[in-house]
Design a protein around this motif. Structure first.
Motif, PDB file in Angstrom:
ATOM      1  N   ALA A  98       0.776  -1.090  -0.018  1.00 40.11           N
ATOM      2  CA  ALA A  98       0.066  -0.006  -0.111  1.00 40.11           C
ATOM      3  C   ALA A  98       0.865   1.289  -0.077  1.00 40.11           C
ATOM      4  N   SER A  99       2.030   1.194   0.882  1.00 41.29           N
ATOM      5  CA  SER A  99       2.893   2.392   0.844  1.00 41.29           C
ATOM      6  C   SER A  99       3.459   2.804  -0.788  1.00 41.29           C
ATOM      7  N   GLY A 100       3.745   1.906  -1.322  1.00 38.23           N
ATOM      8  CA  GLY A 100       3.954   1.917  -2.877  1.00 38.23           C
ATOM      9  C   GLY A 100       2.891   2.488  -3.837  1.00 38.23           C
ATOM     10  N   VAL A 101       1.760   1.802  -3.381  1.00 39.53           N
ATOM     11  CA  VAL A 101       0.418   2.647  -4.053  1.00 39.53           C
ATOM     12  C   VAL A 101       0.344   3.975  -3.732  1.00 39.53           C
ATOM     13  N   MET A 102       0.335   4.268  -2.466  1.00 38.11           N
ATOM     14  CA  MET A 102       0.153   5.690  -2.005  1.00 38.11           C
ATOM     15  C   MET A 102       1.181   6.495  -2.614  1.00 38.11           C
ATOM     16  N   ARG A 103       2.441   6.033  -2.713  1.00 37.42           N
ATOM     17  CA  ARG A 103       3.464   7.117  -3.386  1.00 37.42           C
ATOM     18  C   ARG A 103       3.103   7.285  -4.619  1.00 37.42           C
ATOM     19  N   ALA A 104       2.859   6.436  -5.778  1.00 40.76           N
ATOM     20  CA  ALA A 104       2.463   6.225  -7.050  1.00 40.76           C
ATOM     21  C   ALA A 104       1.118   7.273  -7.213  1.00 40.76           C
TER      22      ALA A 104
END
Lengths: 361, 361
Positions: A98-104
Motif C-alpha cells: 500500500a505504501s507503494g500504491v500511495m506513493r504512486a
DNA sequence: GGACGTCTCGAAACCGCTTTCAGAAAGCGC
DNA sequence: GCGCTTTCTGAAAGCGGTTTCGAGACGTCC
C-alpha cells in the motif's frame, strides 16, 4: 411564482448542512465575469485574457474558493480517484504494498479510497460496488485471493460490468478469472530457488507451513519448493505439510501442529513471512533454538523479519514497487482486451535463521 | 435544432470515457415511472406503491444500475466519505490506528480516503485541500504533528474554513491550535508510570532517545519520564537525551550517538517503539546485550515489539481503539464550538527487554 | 352529492461545474 | 472600407441525481 422564488432564496440563505457556500458563481460574480470564463481561468482549459484571469484568480483566493469535486466529476465525467481493496491495513505485507500504491498515487495527484475487508467476502463485494458508485478510475485488489469459488464468481460478476464500462482493474498477488492487469510474484521460481539454497546449506529434512490450499499463492510456492527438492532427490511427504491461516497466529498454530505430529525437520519453510513470525515464537515455546535446532525460512521479506532474532531467511519481494506497478498498469491505456501480467522475481536472502551451517550429515 | 439534437445523441452512444451509461432515467423508463418515483423507490425516502417499487427494483437489478455517488452527493449535499491523513501507511504505529479507523468506518458504511504525506508538509496541506474539494464528512489527522510552526499555521488556515462550513476534524495523537476533537494518549502519565516501573527494577542510570523536540508527544513523554525520575531523586542530565527522527533508523542513529558520547546507562527509554526497534539493533551492533548489559523500553506497544528478542517493555496504547474513537468523535454531533478531548491511558507492560532484574546496587 | 383530508406520483427546479456553440471584437489583406 | 479569420467571452445545455410542489385519485363525513 415570485413567491416560490423567494422562499427558495431564503432556504439558500440557511446553509444548514451545506459545507461550502463559495461556488464558482460567487467568484465569477466577484470577478465580474461569467462562470464559464471563471472555469476556464481556474483550470487553464482555454485562453483567457490575462486581466480577467488575474481577476478570477484573485477573487478565488479572496473568497477561499474550493471547487466541488463532485460537480466537477459529474460535469466532466472525469475522476481522479482510485480504489484499493485489501484485507487489513495493519498486515505488514499489505502495508508495504500500500505504501507503494500511495506513493504512486501521490505522484499522479490521485486520491486513494482504501477499503479493508477484514477477510469478509461479502464486504469485499460491497466495497467494489461502492467504488463503482464513486466512479473510481481504477480498482486495485491487493493480497491473496479468496477461498470460496462462489464468492469469486460474484466478485467477477461485479467487476465485469465495471471493466466493460471502461473501469480499470488491477490485482496484485492474486489470480482472477477475469481479464485484468496483474502484478504477480514469481512464487514458484522463488520458492524453488529458496529450496535450492536450503539444500546447499545441507538440509535434507524439510517441513512446510502452508496456507489455505485454495490460494494459488500457496499452491505455487508449495509446488516450487517441492519440485526443487524432488530435483535433488529429496521427498516432502504429505505429513510434512501443515495448513494454517495466513496470519501470525496461523503460523504459530501450524508450527505447533507440526511438532505435535512428532516430525523433527532440520528446516521449516513458512510460505509467508507473517506465518514465519508465528512459527518462530512457537518453536521457541517448544524449546527449539533457531537455527541451532531447526532452521526457519519465510517468503516476502516484510520489514519486520529483519528485526527478528535471528533475522529471517526469506525470498525478498519488492513490495512497494509492486504497489507502484499496480497503479501504473491500471492507468496505462487499456491494451485492447488483453490483460497484462507483470511478473515480479523474488530474491533469496539468506539470513541467520538458517544459519551458516556446515552441511549436516 | 433537431440537427444539434442528433449529434448529441450520437455522442452519447459513444461512451468513450463514460464509465456508466445506466442512469436513474434508464431504470425509471424501463419501469415505466418517473425518475422521481424511481429515486424514492430505490432509497425508500417516501412511500411508493408496492407494485411500482417492485418494478423499479426489478428494472434496476436487470440493468445493473449503480447510482452515481457524485450526482447523489451534489443533489443531496450529503456525503459518506471521510478523509484520513497520515505520514505513511507502512508505519506500524499508524497502520494499527488506521485498522481501527477502517473498522469503524466499515461499520458505518463510510468510504475512507487515505492520504500519505510521507512527511512532506506541503503535501499534507494539499491533501486537506483535496479532501475539502471532495466534501468529505470529516478529516482525520493521524500521528505526530509537525515540526514547523509556519506550516502548522498554514494547515490551520486550511482547516478553519472547513470546520466553519460544517466539516468535522479529528486528530489523534497530535495537538492543534484549532478547536477540533482530539484523541490523546496520556503521554506524560504513561511515561511517568514507566519510569516508576523501571526505578522499581533498580535502575538509576537512564538515557532517553527522544524525537524532534517540537512534537508535543515527545515533549510530554520526556517530561513525564523526567518528572518521575526527579520525584525519586534521580537526575536526567541533558547529555543523556539524544534526539532522532521518529523512525526505526532514527532510533538506530540516536542509540549510536548516545554510545558515542561514552555514556553507559543501565536503561534506555526510546519515546517510541519504532525508535526502540532501531535502538535494539544498534545496541546489539555495539556488542551490548539486552537486557543483561542494558535495558530497553519503548512506548506504544505496536504489534511488532512482541516478536522481538527480547520482547520489548513498553507502554501499551489501544491503537485500534484510538482509531475508532477518532471516527466516533468526528461523527458525533458537533457539541457547540467546544472541542472534545478523549484521553487514552497507557498501560505499562514489562517484558524481557528490561529483564526481571534484582535491584542494582 | 359536495367539501375535505390522504396517499401517490410526476413535472420541474436545482446541486455546482464543464463545455459546446455562437456572437462580439479585433486583426488583416485587398 | 469591406469581407474574413482569429480570439475571447457568455448563454445555455447538460452531467445524474434529489426534493419541492401541486395534481389526481380515493375514501370519508356531513
Amino acid at each position: 411564482m415570485s413567491e416560490r422564488e423567494r422562499t427558495r432564496q431564503e432556504r439558500r440563505h440557511t446553509p444548514h448542512t451545506a459545507p461550502h457556500p463559495v461556488t464558482l458563481h460567487s467568484v465569477a460574480h466577484a470577478a465580474g465575469v461569467s462562470p464559464a470564463t471563471a472555469s476556464r481561468a481556474l483550470n487553464g482549459t482555454a485562453r483567457v485574457r490575462e486581466e480577467l484571469r488575474d481577476r478570477v484568480l484573485a477573487a478565488a483566493a479572496e473568497l477561499g474558493y474550493i471547487p466541488n469535486a463532485h460537480a466537477q466529476a459529474l460535469a466532466s465525467a472525469s475522476n481522479n480517484t482510485v480504489g484499493v481493496i485489501c484485507h487489513d491495513v495493519s498486515d505488514p505485507y499489505f502495508a508495504a504494498i500500500a505504501s507503494g500504491v500511495m506513493r504512486a498515487a501521490a505522484d499522479r495527484d490521485l486520491l486513494v479510497m482504501l477499503a479493508s475487508t477484514f477477510r469478509d467476502q461479502a464486504r469485499e463485494i460491497a466495497y467494489v460496488s461502492m467504488l463503482r458508485a464513486q466512479r473510481a478510475r481504477a480498482i486495485l485488489l491487493i493480497g491473496s485471493g479468496i477461498e470460496d469459488r462462489g464468492w469469486e464468481r460474484a466478485l467477477d460478476a461485479e467487476l465485469a460490468p465495471y471493466t466493460r464500462a471502461g473501469g480499470r482493474v488491477a490485482v496484485v498477488s492474486r489470480h482472477r478469472s477475469l481479464r485484468v492487469d496483474t502484478v504477480l510474484p514469481e512464487n514458484r521460481e522463488g520458492a524453488a530457488a529458496l529450496a535450492r539454497s536450503l539444500l546447499a546449506l545441507g538440509h535434507r529434512e524439510f517441513a512446510v507451513l502452508a496456507g489455505p490450499p485454495e490460494l494459488t499463492t500457496v499452491a505455487d510456492r508449495l509446488a516450487g519448493f517441492r519440485e526443487a527438492l524432488a530435483a535433488a532427490g529429496v521427498a516432502l511427504p504429505a505429513d510434512r505439510v501443515v495448513r494454517g491461516a495466513f496470519t501470525r497466529d496461523g503460523g504459530h498454530a501450524a508450527a505447533l501442529a507440526l511438532l505435535a505430529r512428532g516430525v523433527r525437520p532440520t528446516c521449516v519453510f513458512a510460505v509467508t513471512d507473517v506465518m514465519a513470525v508465528g512459527a518462530l515464537a512457537a518453536l521457541r515455546e517448544r524449546g527449539l533454538r533457531v537455527p541451532e535446532d531447526v532452521s526457519l525460512a519465510g517468503f516476502d521479506d516484510i520489514p519486520l523479519v529483519r528485526e527478528l532474532t535471528p533475522p529471517l531467511t526469506t525470498v525478498a519481494l519488492p513490495l512497494a514497487r509492486m504497489g507502484q506497478a499496480a497503479i501504473r498498469l491500471a492507468l496505462l491505456d487499456p491494451l485492447g482486451t488483453r490483460s497484462r501480467v507483470e511478473h515480479i522475481p523474488g530474491k533469496v536472502v539468506l539470513r541467520a535463521s538458517t544459519g551458516t551451517l556446515t552441511p549436516v550429515e
